[in-house]
Design an enzyme around this catalytic site. Structure first.
Site, mmCIF file in Angstrom:
data_model
loop_
_atom_site.group_PDB
_atom_site.id
_atom_site.type_symbol
_atom_site.label_atom_id
_atom_site.label_comp_id
_atom_site.label_asym_id
_atom_site.label_seq_id
_atom_site.Cartn_x
_atom_site.Cartn_y
_atom_site.Cartn_z
ATOM 1 N N LYS A 123 -3.065 -5.180 3.796
ATOM 2 C CA LYS A 123 -2.832 -6.567 3.401
ATOM 3 C C LYS A 123 -3.058 -7.516 4.590
ATOM 4 O O LYS A 123 -3.120 -7.075 5.752
ATOM 5 C CB LYS A 123 -1.406 -6.700 2.867
ATOM 6 N N TYR A 161 -2.817 -7.718 -9.490
ATOM 7 C CA TYR A 161 -1.360 -7.738 -9.652
ATOM 8 C C TYR A 161 -0.935 -8.167 -11.063
ATOM 9 O O TYR A 161 0.184 -8.665 -11.245
ATOM 10 C CB TYR A 161 -0.732 -8.633 -8.594
ATOM 11 N N PHE A 214 8.534 -12.799 -7.647
ATOM 12 C CA PHE A 214 7.748 -12.746 -6.417
ATOM 13 C C PHE A 214 6.241 -12.862 -6.668
ATOM 14 O O PHE A 214 5.436 -12.797 -5.731
ATOM 15 C CB PHE A 214 8.050 -11.448 -5.647
ATOM 16 N N ARG A 218 1.207 7.634 -1.403
ATOM 17 C CA ARG A 218 2.469 6.906 -1.604
ATOM 18 C C ARG A 218 3.535 7.383 -0.610
ATOM 19 O O ARG A 218 4.372 6.590 -0.166
ATOM 20 C CB ARG A 218 2.974 7.061 -3.044
ATOM 21 N N THR A 246 8.618 0.604 -1.227
ATOM 22 C CA THR A 246 8.156 -0.788 -1.301
ATOM 23 C C THR A 246 8.877 -1.685 -0.309
ATOM 24 O O THR A 246 8.265 -2.488 0.383
ATOM 25 C CB THR A 246 8.350 -1.319 -2.739
ATOM 26 N N ARG A 273 5.285 1.923 6.189
ATOM 27 C CA ARG A 273 6.221 0.805 6.055
ATOM 28 C C ARG A 273 7.508 1.060 6.834
ATOM 29 O O ARG A 273 8.085 0.125 7.415
ATOM 30 C CB ARG A 273 6.519 0.561 4.570
ATOM 31 N N ASN A 290 4.699 -6.010 3.770
ATOM 32 C CA ASN A 290 4.842 -4.557 3.949
ATOM 33 C C ASN A 290 3.514 -3.837 4.230
ATOM 34 O O ASN A 290 3.356 -2.665 3.947
ATOM 35 C CB ASN A 290 5.603 -3.936 2.767
ATOM 36 N N HIS A 293 -1.050 -1.884 0.517
ATOM 37 C CA HIS A 293 -0.963 -1.641 -0.926
ATOM 38 C C HIS A 293 -1.573 -0.274 -1.216
ATOM 39 O O HIS A 293 -2.544 0.114 -0.575
ATOM 40 C CB HIS A 293 -1.751 -2.702 -1.708
ATOM 41 N N GLU A 314 -7.735 -0.585 -10.067
ATOM 42 C CA GLU A 314 -7.694 -1.471 -8.898
ATOM 43 C C GLU A 314 -8.990 -1.420 -8.096
ATOM 44 O O GLU A 314 -9.531 -2.467 -7.719
ATOM 45 C CB GLU A 314 -6.484 -1.112 -8.015
HETATM 46 P P1 IDP Z 1 4.250 -1.237 -4.171
HETATM 47 O O1 IDP Z 1 3.382 -2.097 -3.281
HETATM 48 O O2 IDP Z 1 5.110 -0.315 -3.365
HETATM 49 O O3 IDP Z 1 3.471 -0.516 -5.239
HETATM 50 P P2 IDP Z 1 5.184 -3.018 -6.288
HETATM 51 O O4 IDP Z 1 6.496 -2.870 -6.978
HETATM 52 O O5 IDP Z 1 3.956 -2.631 -7.039
HETATM 53 O O6 IDP Z 1 5.279 -2.214 -4.898
HETATM 54 O O7 IDP Z 1 5.072 -4.535 -5.811
HETATM 55 C C1 IDP Z 1 3.850 -5.036 -5.311
HETATM 56 C C2 IDP Z 1 4.134 -5.824 -4.071
HETATM 57 O O8 IDP Z 1 4.903 -6.963 -4.415
HETATM 58 C C3 IDP Z 1 4.966 -5.090 -3.014
HETATM 59 O O9 IDP Z 1 4.192 -4.288 -2.141
HETATM 60 C C4 IDP Z 1 5.644 -6.238 -2.294
HETATM 61 O O10 IDP Z 1 4.799 -6.765 -1.271
HETATM 62 C C5 IDP Z 1 5.819 -7.284 -3.376
HETATM 63 N N1 IDP Z 1 7.167 -7.210 -3.916
HETATM 64 C C6 IDP Z 1 7.673 -6.293 -4.761
HETATM 65 N N2 IDP Z 1 8.967 -6.536 -5.054
HETATM 66 C C7 IDP Z 1 9.283 -7.660 -4.374
HETATM 67 C C8 IDP Z 1 10.482 -8.434 -4.265
HETATM 68 O O11 IDP Z 1 11.510 -8.120 -4.847
HETATM 69 N N3 IDP Z 1 10.417 -9.519 -3.439
HETATM 70 C C9 IDP Z 1 9.282 -9.889 -2.779
HETATM 71 N N4 IDP Z 1 8.146 -9.194 -2.862
HETATM 72 C C10 IDP Z 1 8.135 -8.095 -3.643
HETATM 73 MG MG MG Z 2 2.526 -1.186 -6.922
#
Ligand code: IDP
Ligand code: MG
Length: 149
Positions: A9, A49, A57, A85, A91, A102, A112, A115, A126
């Site tokens: 990212k 997304y 978010f 993963r 996450t 992370r 973080n 992706h 994707e």
């Molecule tokens: P992932 O990246 O581990 O697959 P996802 O749940 O798919 O996580 O969420 C996508 C991205 O959205 C996350 O990597 C993170 O940057 C952001 N995100 C997810 N949950 C939150 C939140 O509660 N607050 C702010 N950003 C979030």
């Molecule tokens: Mg995800």
């Protein structure tokens, strides 16, 4: 062989962590078949997304992923999604175990670093946003015959 889609990212690129992330992906033995630096358009971000539309978010996520260059990567390897993963970590970086990208390198959920697709089907969905099939490079790695039994 299973494919996984990975994206470093904008925060990861800005922090100079491209090499660090790529090193970890290479070290486990995955084969990189596609890799490029690009800026994500708003249209691509919305496709990428789509499952998060409506979440609190979502807008911040679109804003961040489009704010600067990213590195998009497609790898092939055994259990590529599940293993990636684990390498990526939880996450929320404060929940991610030490040893994961992370867990070692981030603190903020919205910054973080990386992706990764969460299922083989989603990974394909994707990577098709960012790559056409003809961009992938097929080749044999010299360690392949030792890596796989
Ligand atoms: P992932 O990246 O581990 O697959 P996802 O749940 O798919 O996580 O969420 C996508 C991205 O959205 C996350 O990597 C993170 O940057 C952001 N995100 C997810 N949950 C939150 C939140 O509660 N607050 C702010 N950003 C979030
Ligand atoms: Mg995800």
């Amino acid at each position: 062989m299973e494919r996984e889609f990975i994206m470093i990212k904008p925060d990861g690129v800005q922090r100079g962590l491209i090499g660090e992330v790529v090193k970890r992906i290479e070290n486990v033995g995955f084969k990189i078949i596609g890799l490029k630096l690009l800026k994500v358009s708003l249209a691509q971000a919305k496709q990428h997304y789509a499952i998060h539309k409506g979440k609190p978010f979502y807008d911040g996520l679109l804003e961040h992923i489009t704010c600067g260059p990213v590195v998009a990567i497609v790898v092939e390897g055994k259990d590529a999604v599940r293993v990636t993963r684990k390498i990526v970590g939880a996450t929320n970086p404060t929940d991610a175990v030490p040893g994961s990208i992370r867990g070692d390198l981030a603190l903020e959920i919205g910054r973080n670093i990386i992706h990764a697709g969460d299922s083989p089907e989603n990974a394909i969905y994707e990577y098709k946003i960012y790559f056409s099939e003809k961009e992938f490079v097929e080749y044999n790695k010299i360690d392949e015959e030792w890596l796989y039994e």
